[in-house]
Design an enzyme around this catalytic site. Structure first.
Site, mmCIF file in Angstrom:
data_model
loop_
_atom_site.group_PDB
_atom_site.id
_atom_site.type_symbol
_atom_site.label_atom_id
_atom_site.label_comp_id
_atom_site.label_asym_id
_atom_site.label_seq_id
_atom_site.Cartn_x
_atom_site.Cartn_y
_atom_site.Cartn_z
ATOM 1 N N TYR A 126 -19.119 1.305 13.982
ATOM 2 C CA TYR A 126 -18.218 2.461 13.944
ATOM 3 C C TYR A 126 -18.835 3.443 14.934
ATOM 4 O O TYR A 126 -19.918 3.981 14.687
ATOM 5 C CB TYR A 126 -18.206 3.037 12.531
ATOM 6 C CG TYR A 126 -17.289 4.228 12.319
ATOM 7 C CD1 TYR A 126 -16.159 4.116 11.519
ATOM 8 C CD2 TYR A 126 -17.569 5.462 12.893
ATOM 9 C CE1 TYR A 126 -15.322 5.209 11.304
ATOM 10 C CE2 TYR A 126 -16.737 6.553 12.691
ATOM 11 C CZ TYR A 126 -15.619 6.419 11.894
ATOM 12 O OH TYR A 126 -14.799 7.505 11.687
ATOM 13 N N THR A 127 -18.181 3.661 16.094
ATOM 14 C CA THR A 127 -18.819 4.414 17.188
ATOM 15 C C THR A 127 -18.156 5.772 17.458
ATOM 16 O O THR A 127 -18.508 6.430 18.431
ATOM 17 C CB THR A 127 -18.800 3.584 18.489
ATOM 18 O OG1 THR A 127 -17.444 3.202 18.759
ATOM 19 C CG2 THR A 127 -19.668 2.352 18.391
ATOM 20 N N THR A 155 -28.993 2.783 18.487
ATOM 21 C CA THR A 155 -28.677 3.883 19.388
ATOM 22 C C THR A 155 -29.789 4.924 19.502
ATOM 23 O O THR A 155 -30.590 5.082 18.572
ATOM 24 C CB THR A 155 -27.395 4.587 18.865
ATOM 25 O OG1 THR A 155 -27.191 5.803 19.585
ATOM 26 C CG2 THR A 155 -27.512 4.960 17.399
ATOM 27 N N TYR A 165 -23.073 9.756 12.371
ATOM 28 C CA TYR A 165 -23.163 8.468 13.079
ATOM 29 C C TYR A 165 -24.624 8.018 13.173
ATOM 30 O O TYR A 165 -24.962 6.877 12.843
ATOM 31 C CB TYR A 165 -22.538 8.623 14.469
ATOM 32 C CG TYR A 165 -22.828 7.492 15.427
ATOM 33 C CD1 TYR A 165 -22.201 6.252 15.293
ATOM 34 C CD2 TYR A 165 -23.718 7.662 16.495
ATOM 35 C CE1 TYR A 165 -22.473 5.214 16.184
ATOM 36 C CE2 TYR A 165 -23.984 6.644 17.386
ATOM 37 C CZ TYR A 165 -23.361 5.418 17.233
ATOM 38 O OH TYR A 165 -23.635 4.400 18.120
ATOM 39 N N LEU A 206 -19.351 -3.800 24.630
ATOM 40 C CA LEU A 206 -20.481 -4.731 24.733
ATOM 41 C C LEU A 206 -20.051 -6.147 24.358
ATOM 42 O O LEU A 206 -20.419 -7.114 25.025
ATOM 43 C CB LEU A 206 -21.614 -4.254 23.810
ATOM 44 C CG LEU A 206 -22.819 -5.183 23.724
ATOM 45 C CD1 LEU A 206 -23.482 -5.358 25.090
ATOM 46 C CD2 LEU A 206 -23.829 -4.646 22.708
ATOM 47 N N LYS A 218 -26.453 4.712 11.565
ATOM 48 C CA LYS A 218 -27.134 3.711 12.396
ATOM 49 C C LYS A 218 -28.602 3.563 11.974
ATOM 50 O O LYS A 218 -29.148 2.461 11.966
ATOM 51 C CB LYS A 218 -27.034 4.097 13.877
ATOM 52 C CG LYS A 218 -25.629 4.041 14.464
ATOM 53 C CD LYS A 218 -25.031 2.645 14.556
ATOM 54 C CE LYS A 218 -25.664 1.797 15.617
ATOM 55 N NZ LYS A 218 -24.947 0.495 15.788
HETATM 56 N N1 LIG Z 1 -20.899 3.468 23.182
HETATM 57 C C1 LIG Z 1 -22.069 4.068 23.322
HETATM 58 O O1 LIG Z 1 -22.233 5.039 24.079
HETATM 59 C C2 LIG Z 1 -23.269 3.567 22.561
HETATM 60 C C3 LIG Z 1 -24.501 4.238 22.705
HETATM 61 C C4 LIG Z 1 -25.613 3.755 22.010
HETATM 62 C C5 LIG Z 1 -25.505 2.645 21.196
HETATM 63 N N2 LIG Z 1 -24.285 2.041 21.063
HETATM 64 C C6 LIG Z 1 -24.203 0.878 20.182
HETATM 65 O O2 LIG Z 1 -23.869 -0.244 20.979
HETATM 66 C C7 LIG Z 1 -23.113 -1.185 20.190
HETATM 67 C C8 LIG Z 1 -21.859 -1.570 20.934
HETATM 68 O O3 LIG Z 1 -21.105 -0.388 21.196
HETATM 69 P P1 LIG Z 1 -19.764 -0.402 22.031
HETATM 70 O O4 LIG Z 1 -19.841 0.727 22.976
HETATM 71 O O5 LIG Z 1 -19.468 -1.781 22.530
HETATM 72 O O6 LIG Z 1 -18.755 -0.018 20.872
HETATM 73 P P2 LIG Z 1 -17.158 -0.151 20.819
HETATM 74 O O7 LIG Z 1 -16.611 -0.400 22.180
HETATM 75 O O8 LIG Z 1 -16.684 1.014 20.040
HETATM 76 O O9 LIG Z 1 -16.952 -1.482 19.978
HETATM 77 C C9 LIG Z 1 -17.236 -1.533 18.624
HETATM 78 C C10 LIG Z 1 -16.773 -2.860 18.099
HETATM 79 O O10 LIG Z 1 -17.044 -2.893 16.705
HETATM 80 C C11 LIG Z 1 -15.902 -3.425 16.066
HETATM 81 N N3 LIG Z 1 -15.838 -3.042 14.663
HETATM 82 C C12 LIG Z 1 -15.575 -1.835 14.102
HETATM 83 N N4 LIG Z 1 -15.570 -1.948 12.763
HETATM 84 C C13 LIG Z 1 -15.842 -3.251 12.479
HETATM 85 C C14 LIG Z 1 -15.968 -4.006 11.288
HETATM 86 N N5 LIG Z 1 -15.792 -3.440 10.083
HETATM 87 N N6 LIG Z 1 -16.247 -5.325 11.381
HETATM 88 C C15 LIG Z 1 -16.411 -5.932 12.582
HETATM 89 N N7 LIG Z 1 -16.282 -5.272 13.747
HETATM 90 C C16 LIG Z 1 -16.014 -3.943 13.689
HETATM 91 C C17 LIG Z 1 -14.738 -2.891 16.872
HETATM 92 O O11 LIG Z 1 -13.592 -3.663 16.605
HETATM 93 P P3 LIG Z 1 -12.120 -3.026 16.629
HETATM 94 O O12 LIG Z 1 -11.953 -2.477 18.021
HETATM 95 O O13 LIG Z 1 -11.272 -4.164 16.318
HETATM 96 O O14 LIG Z 1 -12.153 -1.943 15.588
HETATM 97 C C18 LIG Z 1 -15.271 -3.107 18.277
HETATM 98 O O15 LIG Z 1 -15.083 -4.443 18.652
HETATM 99 C C19 LIG Z 1 -22.892 -0.490 18.840
HETATM 100 O O16 LIG Z 1 -23.861 -0.916 17.940
HETATM 101 C C20 LIG Z 1 -23.116 0.983 19.138
HETATM 102 O O17 LIG Z 1 -23.542 1.695 17.999
HETATM 103 C C21 LIG Z 1 -23.195 2.451 21.745
#
Ligand SMILES: NC(=O)c1ccc[n+]([C@@H]2O[C@H](COP(=O)([O-])OP(=O)(O)OC[C@H]3O[C@@H](n4cnc5c(N)ncnc54)[C@H](OP(=O)(O)O)[C@@H]3O)[C@@H](O)[C@H]2O)c1
Length: 293
Positions: free
Chosen positions: A69-70, A109, A133, A13, A137
């Protein structure tokens, strides 16, 4: 004119938010090594810098928190770390944003729900996370709502993007490696392309910066419609020009995983529409556009 800070800028995202920067929306999207949301000092410095820079340029500052943390299964044995990022992180961000007068949009989420509903979840429905998780959240949502900060919680689901390791990319790889594969057909949700979600969040950011609406609000924003993981996998195969019949339905019980998943995670977009925001297109159309892009 907006200046947006996106913690978690290296995620699916976060990258799509950064990619949609324009002359009127500047986006700073630090990775976790540049801005760790667990680190109060770093967060305060980043939010202060955003507020000062935006106001000097006559822009409105907004933070969109895409950091999380995903790793859903890993969180079962690493809940403390997941909690630090998913619950303490938003709390620290909310405090910094509140003290600098910066509105905060936070992404959450469908996994905050138990998944035993039979119709789409509304924003006020009771939470009941089934796994670590989801608990972290949900705690992040609580932290925000308890902070008093001007904050918007946007729940989404089944996110995939060009830069992530996600279901679409996994299916594309398995299509090359296997003749047939079994995919669970008893979990239902709404696939969401991170690019579409990013556009929706930027539309919301514009409203938030204009001071529209209440000072705290929970919204749902996902791709339109719903399917099962098996239905999604078949659609991915079709987009790849492969025979969807190679994807066979199976039950979750046949593939036990460390973290329990909600059987039903469809989120109603009524709150999004009522807020005057543009609903995301249907998930099949978005998937087609993803492969065409
Ligand atoms: N993926 C899904 O299916 C899904 C579904 C529902 C909701 N969501 C929500 O949507 C949002 C975006 O998800 P996404 O899919 O883009 O996740 P993602 O690709 O896993 O990206 C997560 C990001 O968070 C960063 N991060 C982890 N620990 C951190 C910390 N301590 N400080 C700052 N940054 C940190 C990671 O950085 P590094 O890579 O450098 O660790 C990465 O840039 C999240 O809130 C997630 O909970 C996701």
């Amino acid at each position: 004119m907006l200046s947006i800070l996106v913690p978690g800028g290296s995620g699916q995202l976060g990258r799509d938010l950064a990619a949609q920067a324009t002359d009127s929306i500047d986006v700073t999207a630090p990775s976790s090594s540049e801005l760790d949301v667990r680190d109060t000092g770093q967060v305060v410095a980043a939010v202060t810098e955003l507020a000062d820079r935006a106001r000097a340029a006559g822009r409105s500052p907004v933070v969109i928190n895409a950091a999380a943390y995903t790793a859903v299964d890993a969180a079962e044995t690493d809940e403390e770390r997941a909690f630090a990022v998913n619950a303490d992180g938003p709390r620290v961000l909310a405090a910094a944003c509140s003290s600098r007068g910066v509105p905060l949009i936070h992404v959450s989420t469908d996994y905050v729900f138990a998944g035993d509903a039979t119709s789409p979840y509304e924003t006020g429905d009771l939470l009941g996370p089934l796994n670590a998780y989801g608990r972290t959240k949900a705690a992040g949502e609580d932290a925000l709502l308890g902070s008093g900060a001007r904050s918007w919680i946007v729940r989404t689901s089944w996110v995939y993007g060009k830069t992530g390791s996600n279901f679409v990319e996994t299916m594309a790889r398995l299509e090359k490696e296997r003749d047939e594969l079994s995919v669970v057909d008893d979990q239902t949700g709404s696939p969401t392309w991170s690019r579409d979600l990013a556009a929706g969040l930027l539309e919301l950011a514009g409203r938030v910066a204009a001071g529209d609406g209440p000072s705290q609000r929970v919204l749902h924003c996902t791709g339109g419609g719903s399917t099962t993981w098996c239905g999604f996998a078949k659609a991915i195969f079709a987009e790849l020009g492969a025979d969807p019949a190679r994807v066979k339905p199976c039950a979750t019980a046949e593939f036990p995983r460390p973290a329990a998943r909600p059987a039903y995670g469809v989120l109603s977009n009524a709150s999004w529409r009522e807020a005057g925001l543009t609903p995301l297109r249907g998930w099949p159309e978005a998937l087609k556009a993803y492969f065409a892009s």
